[in-house]
Enzyme design. Structure first.
Site, PDB file in Angstrom:
ATOM      1  N   LEU A 181     -29.407  29.134  -1.737  1.00 55.60           N
ATOM      2  CA  LEU A 181     -30.852  28.994  -1.893  1.00 55.60           C
ATOM      3  C   LEU A 181     -31.446  28.399  -0.619  1.00 55.60           C
ATOM      4  CD1 LEU A 181     -32.848  29.634  -4.266  1.00 55.60           C
ATOM      5  CD2 LEU A 181     -32.972  27.162  -4.609  1.00 55.60           C
ATOM      6  N   GLY A 182     -31.237  29.110   0.487  1.00 52.26           N
ATOM      7  CA  GLY A 182     -31.838  28.723   1.760  1.00 52.26           C
ATOM      8  C   GLY A 182     -33.185  29.397   1.929  1.00 52.26           C
ATOM      9  N   ARG A 183     -33.542  29.683   3.180  1.00 50.39           N
ATOM     10  CA  ARG A 183     -34.848  30.276   3.455  1.00 50.39           C
ATOM     11  C   ARG A 183     -35.040  31.582   2.686  1.00 50.39           C
ATOM     12  NH1 ARG A 183     -33.200  28.642   8.851  1.00 50.39           N
ATOM     13  NH2 ARG A 183     -34.646  27.124   9.789  1.00 50.39           N
ATOM     14  N   ARG A 261     -23.627  38.659   3.963  1.00 53.56           N
ATOM     15  CA  ARG A 261     -22.589  39.179   4.847  1.00 53.56           C
ATOM     16  C   ARG A 261     -21.493  39.808   4.000  1.00 53.56           C
ATOM     17  NH1 ARG A 261     -25.564  39.259   8.404  1.00 53.56           N
ATOM     18  NH2 ARG A 261     -25.424  38.356  10.488  1.00 53.56           N
ATOM     19  N   ASP A 285     -25.869  45.862   0.806  1.00 52.50           N
ATOM     20  CA  ASP A 285     -26.461  46.162   2.107  1.00 52.50           C
ATOM     21  C   ASP A 285     -25.497  45.820   3.237  1.00 52.50           C
ATOM     22  OD1 ASP A 285     -28.721  46.905   3.825  1.00 52.50           O
ATOM     23  OD2 ASP A 285     -28.779  44.776   4.352  1.00 52.50           O
ATOM     24  N   GLU A 290     -18.014  46.797   8.754  1.00 52.15           N
ATOM     25  CA  GLU A 290     -19.082  47.751   9.091  1.00 52.15           C
ATOM     26  C   GLU A 290     -18.791  48.479  10.405  1.00 52.15           C
ATOM     27  OE1 GLU A 290     -22.716  45.505   9.070  1.00 52.15           O
ATOM     28  OE2 GLU A 290     -22.511  44.978   6.961  1.00 52.15           O
ATOM     29  N   HIS A 308     -26.735  48.031   6.157  1.00 51.35           N
ATOM     30  CA  HIS A 308     -27.142  46.744   6.751  1.00 51.35           C
ATOM     31  C   HIS A 308     -28.590  46.869   7.230  1.00 51.35           C
ATOM     32  CE1 HIS A 308     -25.390  42.908   8.706  1.00 51.35           C
ATOM     33  NE2 HIS A 308     -26.677  42.739   8.444  1.00 51.35           N
TER      34      HIS A 308
END
Length: 342
Positions: A181-183, A261, A285, A290, A308
């Site tokens: 629960l960051g930005r 990620r 995503d 990748e 991504h």
């Protein structure tokens, strides 16, 4: 020095001299410019702006990248890159006088952070400007998986209409778990409030300024969740956090969404859980290797895949590029970085 390498080393200087001449500056001014290396895909507003203030060399676009590094490596003082391509140890070896890495993106796992910090190299990323778009993508993936939007699109295009689709699943009023629960996580939560979702979260520390339910354990958060959204950074501390135990707790009604990620999810465990019906579906995503995606995921209708792409809007990529430019300009003007990695 090979002639090809010598020509590569001069190409950035010619661009800088042309920019100087267009502003009425002398050739002497141009020779005083600091030299910058472009070491990753950049938004379209970056290189033109950098060429106004620096001698710019394009490593990725060079016919012989190693010849370019041999020619200009010791003169390079700044690198512009992105969070996916980053910088390699070999590249750092060729840049003994590097002072700053300005990266387009928020991830630092590809930036050799421990090494560059030890060398006193500054690092800047581009936080906040991509929060809205990544949060929008998380919600879009939730809807796409639950309402079978991509499967429906494939059916209509193939003339199959409702064949094999069955019914979708409601998003509104369900329980959303957010890992990180960051930005970005906070913006996702605000979006989810409009869907009347009950929201819980897990991370190392409780946020005292939010009304959402905190879970000490990721397994407990998964058990609570109908949708589990992963938005933590990569790196050793988060590698394969979403493992078999977490997926078991998410359960056969649960849907996993990853916009953080790929390394944070155990992909083999995820494939097995989807194949065996131990979770309902996934919207991804990001991936562990990748651009390579496990072939099993490609064959699954209950999985929605994106390349991504969460921050890939014109508005956000231009804003990210501008922060790369502004951080480099600030450093070489003797000013504090706008968005440093502390």
């Amino acid at each position: 020095m090979p002639w090809e390498g010598r020509l590569l080393s001069l190409s950035g200087q010619r661009n800088a001299r042309a920019a100087c001449a267009s502003r009425g500056q002398t050739a002497a001014d141009c020779w005083m410019k600091d030299e910058i290396l472009i070491a990753g895909r950049m938004p379209p507003n970056v290189i033109e702006q950098l060429e106004e203030d620096f001698i710019v060399h394009d490593w990725n676009g060079a016919a012989d990248p190693q010849a370019l590094l041999a020619a200009v490596g010791p003169r390079i003082r700044g690198v512009a890159t992105n969070a996916v391509q980053g910088v390699t140890p070999e590249l750092l070896d060729a840049l003994p006088n590097l002072e700053i890495i300005a990266s387009s993106g928020i991830g630092t796992d590809a930036l050799q952070l421990e090494r560059v910090r030890a060398a006193g190299i500054k690092v800047a990323v581009t936080p906040d400007v991509l929060n809205d778009d990544v949060a929008d993508m998380a919600i879009a993936l939730m809807l796409a998986v639950a309402r079978k939007i991509c499967q429906g699109d494939r059916n209509v295009r193939a003339g199959r209409w409702l064949e094999g689709m069955g019914l979708g699943y409601r998003v509104s009023g369900k329980r959303l778990g957010i890992l990180g629960l960051g930005r970005i996580g906070r913006v996702i939560a605000r979006r989810a409030e409009a869907f009347d979702m009950e929201i819980g979260y897990h991370q190392r520390h409780r946020n005292l300024d939010v009304p959402y339910t905190y879970f000490d354990s990721l397994v407990e958060l998964a058990r609570f969740s109908d949708f589990l959204v992963v938005v933590v950074p990569g790196g050793p501390a988060t590698e394969k956090m979403v493992n078999r135990e977490v997926l078991e707790a998410l359960g056969p009604e649960g849907i996993l969404i990853n916009v953080g990620r790929g390394s944070t999810v155990d992909e083999q465990a995820l494939v097995a859980a989807l194949q065996e019906g131990r979770i309902r579906g996934a919207g991804l995503d990001v991936f562990a290797n990748e651009p390579h995606v496990p072939p099993e995921l490609l064959a699954m209708d209950q999985v929605v895949l994106a390349p991504h792409y969460a921050s890939a809007t014109i508005e956000t990529r231009l804003a990210m590029g501008q922060l790369v430019v502004d951080n480099l300009r600030a450093h070489f003007s003797g000013k504090p970085l706008l968005t440093p990695v502390e």
